[in-house]
Design a protein around this motif. Structure first.
Motif, short mmCIF file in Angstrom:
data_model
loop_
_atom_site.label_atom_id
_atom_site.label_comp_id
_atom_site.label_asym_id
_atom_site.label_seq_id
_atom_site.Cartn_x
_atom_site.Cartn_y
_atom_site.Cartn_z
N ARG A 66 0.81 -1.23 0.00
CA ARG A 66 0.00 0.00 0.00
C ARG A 66 0.84 1.28 0.00
NH1 ARG A 66 -5.80 0.79 2.01
NH2 ARG A 66 -6.02 3.06 2.06
N TYR A 67 1.96 1.27 0.71
CA TYR A 67 2.76 2.50 0.86
C TYR A 67 4.18 2.38 0.34
CZ TYR A 67 -1.12 3.58 3.98
OH TYR A 67 -2.38 3.79 4.49
N GLY A 68 4.59 1.19 -0.03
CA GLY A 68 5.93 1.02 -0.57
C GLY A 68 6.97 0.68 0.47
N THR A 69 7.02 1.47 1.53
CA THR A 69 8.00 1.29 2.61
C THR A 69 7.38 1.71 3.94
OG1 THR A 69 8.89 3.54 2.45
CG2 THR A 69 9.92 1.84 1.05
N PRO A 70 8.00 1.32 5.06
CA PRO A 70 7.52 1.81 6.36
C PRO A 70 7.52 3.33 6.46
CG PRO A 70 8.91 -0.10 6.70
CD PRO A 70 9.01 0.25 5.24
N CYS A 71 8.51 3.99 5.87
CA CYS A 71 8.51 5.46 5.92
C CYS A 71 7.36 6.05 5.12
CB CYS A 71 9.86 6.02 5.43
SG CYS A 71 11.19 5.84 6.65
N GLY A 72 6.96 5.37 4.04
CA GLY A 72 5.78 5.83 3.32
C GLY A 72 4.53 5.72 4.18
N ALA A 73 4.42 4.63 4.94
CA ALA A 73 3.28 4.46 5.86
C ALA A 73 3.34 5.48 6.99
CB ALA A 73 3.27 3.05 6.41
N TRP A 74 4.56 5.75 7.48
CA TRP A 74 4.74 6.73 8.56
C TRP A 74 4.36 8.13 8.10
CZ3 TRP A 74 5.06 7.73 13.46
CH2 TRP A 74 5.71 8.88 13.92
N GLN A 75 4.72 8.47 6.89
CA GLN A 75 4.36 9.77 6.32
C GLN A 75 2.84 9.92 6.28
OE1 GLN A 75 6.29 10.01 2.50
NE2 GLN A 75 8.29 9.58 3.38
N HIS A 76 2.17 8.88 5.83
CA HIS A 76 0.71 8.93 5.76
C HIS A 76 0.10 9.05 7.15
CE1 HIS A 76 -3.45 7.56 5.13
NE2 HIS A 76 -3.29 7.97 3.88
N SER A 77 0.64 8.31 8.10
CA SER A 77 0.14 8.36 9.47
C SER A 77 0.35 9.75 10.08
CB SER A 77 0.83 7.30 10.32
OG SER A 77 0.40 7.35 11.67
N GLU A 78 1.49 10.36 9.80
CA GLU A 78 1.75 11.70 10.30
C GLU A 78 0.78 12.72 9.72
OE1 GLU A 78 5.22 13.11 12.25
OE2 GLU A 78 3.64 11.83 13.06
N ALA A 79 0.44 12.55 8.45
CA ALA A 79 -0.44 13.52 7.80
C ALA A 79 -1.91 13.28 8.11
CB ALA A 79 -0.21 13.47 6.28
N LYS A 80 -2.31 11.99 8.22
CA LYS A 80 -3.73 11.65 8.36
C LYS A 80 -4.13 11.13 9.74
CE LYS A 80 -4.43 12.40 3.92
NZ LYS A 80 -5.28 13.51 3.41
N GLY A 81 -3.16 10.64 10.49
CA GLY A 81 -3.48 10.08 11.80
C GLY A 81 -3.78 8.59 11.76
N TRP A 82 -3.66 7.98 10.59
CA TRP A 82 -3.88 6.54 10.44
C TRP A 82 -3.10 6.07 9.22
CZ3 TRP A 82 -6.05 5.32 5.73
CH2 TRP A 82 -6.70 6.36 5.06
N TYR A 83 -3.01 4.76 9.06
CA TYR A 83 -2.36 4.23 7.86
C TYR A 83 -3.10 3.00 7.36
CZ TYR A 83 -0.20 -0.04 9.83
OH TYR A 83 0.02 -1.28 10.35
#
Length: 206
Positions: free
Chosen positions: A189-206
């Motif tokens: 879904r996000y490519g990498t853990p940092c991609g998921a972390w970026q989404h979580s930082e921006a949206k509050g969920w992943y």
């Protein structure tokens, strides 16, 4: 006749004329060159994409960590992130918040299992740091963490929890099974853990 000059005629020896002409040329050559150099410098300065004040604003504070990033066109995007873009004259810089640094985990822990799986995928330390921060936020790395509202379960907070059965029948209790499923989900879904972390930082969920 040689040795005489006509009345009223101006006497200007050829040697003197040549000397005066060279003197006039040398007197004007240096200022002209300096003017040309100054004009060229002003042109180059006016084409600079960032003014000094803006450049100072975009520069990292002394001692601040610099995130790794990649160049794309005329933009430079840092990994690990809350999106704060700045643009000028076709150039863009996007600043991202960095996941906290973490030590290598103790053997036998869920984080140690995750570390081994992250490195086996060819991801580096920065990706492991993003994963630690992400799942600290989601479940505090608790294999039995259950969200009573959404039904999300386990370390990666699979929703619903039984989706993790695709990684193993012991998905309720085995951290390795949950981590395997969680990393597969993140990669897809996000490519990498940092991609998921970026989404979580921006949206509050992943």
């Amino acid at each position: 006749m040689s040795g005489y000059r006509r009345t009223g005629a101006q006497f200007r020896p050829a040697v003197l004329e040549g000397h005066l002409e060279r003197h006039v040329r040398s007197r004007w050559s240096l200022p002209s060159f300096a003017t040309a150099v100054t004009f060229a410098f002003l042109i180059v300065s006016s084409l600079s994409p960032l003014e000094s004040a803006e450049a100072r604003a975009l520069a990292p504070a002394p001692g601040a960590p610099v995130a790794v990033g990649e160049i794309s066109g005329q933009g430079y995007v840092f990994t690990d992130a809350v999106n704060t873009p700045v643009e000028r004259d076709g150039f863009s810089v996007t600043h991202f918040s960095t996941a906290p640094a973490v030590a290598r985990p103790d053997p036998g822990t869920a984080k140690a299992i995750a570390y081994d799986q992250v490195t086996a995928r060819g991801w580096g330390q920065s990706e492991y740091q993003c994963l630690v921060a992400l799942w600290e936020r989601e479940s505090n790395w608790n294999v039995s963490a259950a969200n009573p509202t959404s039904g999300a379960y386990g370390i990666p907070q699979s929703l619903p929890g039984d989706r993790m059965a695709s990684a193993g029948a012991d998905w309720r209790t085995n951290p390795a099974t949950q981590i395997t499923w969680g990393l597969e989900y993140i990669a897809g879904r996000y490519g990498t853990p940092c991609g998921a972390w970026q989404h979580s930082e921006a949206k509050g969920w992943y």
